[in-house]
Design an enzyme around this catalytic site. Structure first.
Site, PDB file in Angstrom:
ATOM      1  N   ILE A 147       0.825  -1.207   0.000  1.00  0.00           N
ATOM      2  CA  ILE A 147       0.000   0.000   0.000  1.00  0.00           C
ATOM      3  C   ILE A 147       0.861   1.259   0.000  1.00  0.00           C
ATOM      4  O   ILE A 147       0.530   2.252  -0.653  1.00  0.00           O
ATOM      5  CB  ILE A 147      -0.956  -0.013   1.208  1.00  0.00           C
ATOM      6  CG1 ILE A 147      -2.004  -1.123   1.045  1.00  0.00           C
ATOM      7  CG2 ILE A 147      -1.645   1.344   1.390  1.00  0.00           C
ATOM      8  CD1 ILE A 147      -2.840  -1.369   2.285  1.00  0.00           C
ATOM      9  N   ASP A 199      11.496   3.766   4.447  1.00  0.00           N
ATOM     10  CA  ASP A 199      11.377   2.354   4.813  1.00  0.00           C
ATOM     11  C   ASP A 199      12.690   1.923   5.457  1.00  0.00           C
ATOM     12  O   ASP A 199      13.748   2.457   5.133  1.00  0.00           O
ATOM     13  CB  ASP A 199      11.090   1.490   3.577  1.00  0.00           C
ATOM     14  CG  ASP A 199      10.394   0.186   3.917  1.00  0.00           C
ATOM     15  OD1 ASP A 199       9.184   0.066   3.637  1.00  0.00           O
ATOM     16  OD2 ASP A 199      11.057  -0.719   4.482  1.00  0.00           O
ATOM     17  N   ASP A 249      14.330   3.689  10.306  1.00  0.00           N
ATOM     18  CA  ASP A 249      13.405   2.863  11.073  1.00  0.00           C
ATOM     19  C   ASP A 249      12.533   3.778  11.931  1.00  0.00           C
ATOM     20  O   ASP A 249      13.039   4.457  12.833  1.00  0.00           O
ATOM     21  CB  ASP A 249      14.194   1.888  11.960  1.00  0.00           C
ATOM     22  CG  ASP A 249      13.317   0.860  12.653  1.00  0.00           C
ATOM     23  OD1 ASP A 249      12.135   1.160  12.932  1.00  0.00           O
ATOM     24  OD2 ASP A 249      13.818  -0.247  12.942  1.00  0.00           O
ATOM     25  N   SER A 307      -6.473  -0.341  10.560  1.00  0.00           N
ATOM     26  CA  SER A 307      -6.835  -1.636   9.989  1.00  0.00           C
ATOM     27  C   SER A 307      -8.242  -1.972  10.420  1.00  0.00           C
ATOM     28  O   SER A 307      -8.720  -1.519  11.467  1.00  0.00           O
ATOM     29  CB  SER A 307      -5.876  -2.735  10.463  1.00  0.00           C
ATOM     30  OG  SER A 307      -6.368  -4.020  10.130  1.00  0.00           O
ATOM     31  N   TYR A 314      -1.574  -7.035  17.163  1.00  0.00           N
ATOM     32  CA  TYR A 314      -1.797  -6.250  15.945  1.00  0.00           C
ATOM     33  C   TYR A 314      -3.084  -5.435  16.040  1.00  0.00           C
ATOM     34  O   TYR A 314      -3.091  -4.226  15.791  1.00  0.00           O
ATOM     35  CB  TYR A 314      -1.853  -7.186  14.740  1.00  0.00           C
ATOM     36  CG  TYR A 314      -2.085  -6.471  13.431  1.00  0.00           C
ATOM     37  CD1 TYR A 314      -1.044  -5.791  12.803  1.00  0.00           C
ATOM     38  CD2 TYR A 314      -3.335  -6.472  12.820  1.00  0.00           C
ATOM     39  CE1 TYR A 314      -1.244  -5.124  11.603  1.00  0.00           C
ATOM     40  CE2 TYR A 314      -3.548  -5.806  11.612  1.00  0.00           C
ATOM     41  CZ  TYR A 314      -2.499  -5.138  11.013  1.00  0.00           C
ATOM     42  OH  TYR A 314      -2.701  -4.480   9.839  1.00  0.00           O
ATOM     43  N   LYS A 339      -3.560  -1.227  16.230  1.00  0.00           N
ATOM     44  CA  LYS A 339      -4.319  -0.459  15.251  1.00  0.00           C
ATOM     45  C   LYS A 339      -5.487   0.285  15.896  1.00  0.00           C
ATOM     46  O   LYS A 339      -5.839   1.395  15.464  1.00  0.00           O
ATOM     47  CB  LYS A 339      -4.805  -1.375  14.125  1.00  0.00           C
ATOM     48  CG  LYS A 339      -3.679  -1.949  13.273  1.00  0.00           C
ATOM     49  CD  LYS A 339      -2.858  -0.852  12.604  1.00  0.00           C
ATOM     50  CE  LYS A 339      -1.856  -1.405  11.618  1.00  0.00           C
ATOM     51  NZ  LYS A 339      -1.097  -0.342  10.915  1.00  0.00           N
ATOM     52  N   VAL A 382      -6.953  -6.842   1.595  1.00  0.00           N
ATOM     53  CA  VAL A 382      -6.381  -6.245   0.384  1.00  0.00           C
ATOM     54  C   VAL A 382      -5.523  -7.288  -0.314  1.00  0.00           C
ATOM     55  O   VAL A 382      -4.790  -8.045   0.336  1.00  0.00           O
ATOM     56  CB  VAL A 382      -5.545  -4.993   0.723  1.00  0.00           C
ATOM     57  CG1 VAL A 382      -4.876  -4.433  -0.526  1.00  0.00           C
ATOM     58  CG2 VAL A 382      -6.423  -3.934   1.371  1.00  0.00           C
TER      59      VAL A 382
END
Length: 250
Positions: free
Chosen positions: A15, A34, A56, A134, A147, A151, A180
């Site tokens: 993405i 990145d 980072d 998310s 996770y 989010k 996705v």
């Protein structure tokens, strides 16, 4: 008119890379960030309106260096897209604290650090922040204690940013992708998992990386100049629907 600059984290692939490319199509220049320097360089090489910055986002000192480097090259920042993220899907009892911290370091701390460091520059441009949440931050599901929690926290942080930074003309919004069709998803989603997602989604298909990028770039643009503090699920309707949809289709 001064060309606008977008800073996109986690932009070596997926993405983030799709968003960087779409920004360029829309006339922006892009600071691609990145921690995977090699893949970032490969992704950025054909994009003449982008520059790679290998840092980072979970390390405070590197974030400060990254913002300084971006400003040194471009002179301004008009939008920040906090897309960098990691995932590890494990049962609660098997999620070590080290795993928990690794996910929080990037998914939550990284969003806080990058947004905070970029705020002075965004004040100068009346800029925008778009955080990538998310569907797992809106709906609980199995194996996502770290996770999903990270989010969910990003979603609330977005609202805090909108409440506090609006006085400076800075807008903050959150995009929550559903399933996705990325290389990673296709590699780990079994046929049963894909079928279960499709049954629960009114649009009955996975989204594309570019479809998510379209929402992100819209929220960064002047077309969304009166939109802030919003959480938008780009998920084919997955978050909206509840129990019973598959049965009703039959």
């Amino acid at each position: 008119m001064t060309q606008k600059i977008a800073l996109v984290t986690g932009s070596a692939r997926g993405i983030g890379l799709a968003t960087a490319k779409l920004f360029i199509e829309q006339g922006w220049k892009v600071a691609m960030v990145d921690r995977d320097g090699d893949e970032l360089s490969t992704a950025a090489a054909p994009l003449t309106e982008a520059k790679p910055f290998a840092y980072d986002v979970s390390i405070p000192e590197q974030v400060d260096q990254m913002i300084d480097a971006v400003l040194s090259v471009f002179g301004r920042i008009d939008a920040v897209v906090n897309n960098a993220g990691v995932a590890d899907f494990l049962p609660i009892e098997e999620t070590s604290f080290a795993t928990w911290r690794r996910i929080m370091d990037t998914n939550l701390d990284g969003v806080f650090l990058v947004s905070q460091a970029a705020t002075p520059a965004l004040k100068e441009t009346n800029g925008a922040i778009v955080n990538i949440g998310s569907i797992s931050g809106l709906r609980a599901s199995t194996l996502r204690v770290a996770y999903g929690t990270s989010k969910a926290a990003v979603i609330h942080m977005t609202k805090q940013q909108a409440a506090e930074l609006g006085v400076f003309g800075i807008r903050a919004n959150c995009v929550c992708p559903g399933p996705v069709k990325t290389k990673l998803a296709m590699a780990v989603h079994s046929t049963d998992i894909i079928s279960a997602y499709l049954d629960a989604m009114p649009l009955n298909r996975y989204g594309s990386e570019n479809e998510i990028a379209e929402v992100i770039t819209f929220l960064c643009s002047d077309k969304a100049s009166f939109v802030t503090g919003q959480v938008i699920a780009a998920d084919g309707g997955f978050e909206t629907t509840g129990v019973g949809l598959p049965a009703l289709r039959k």
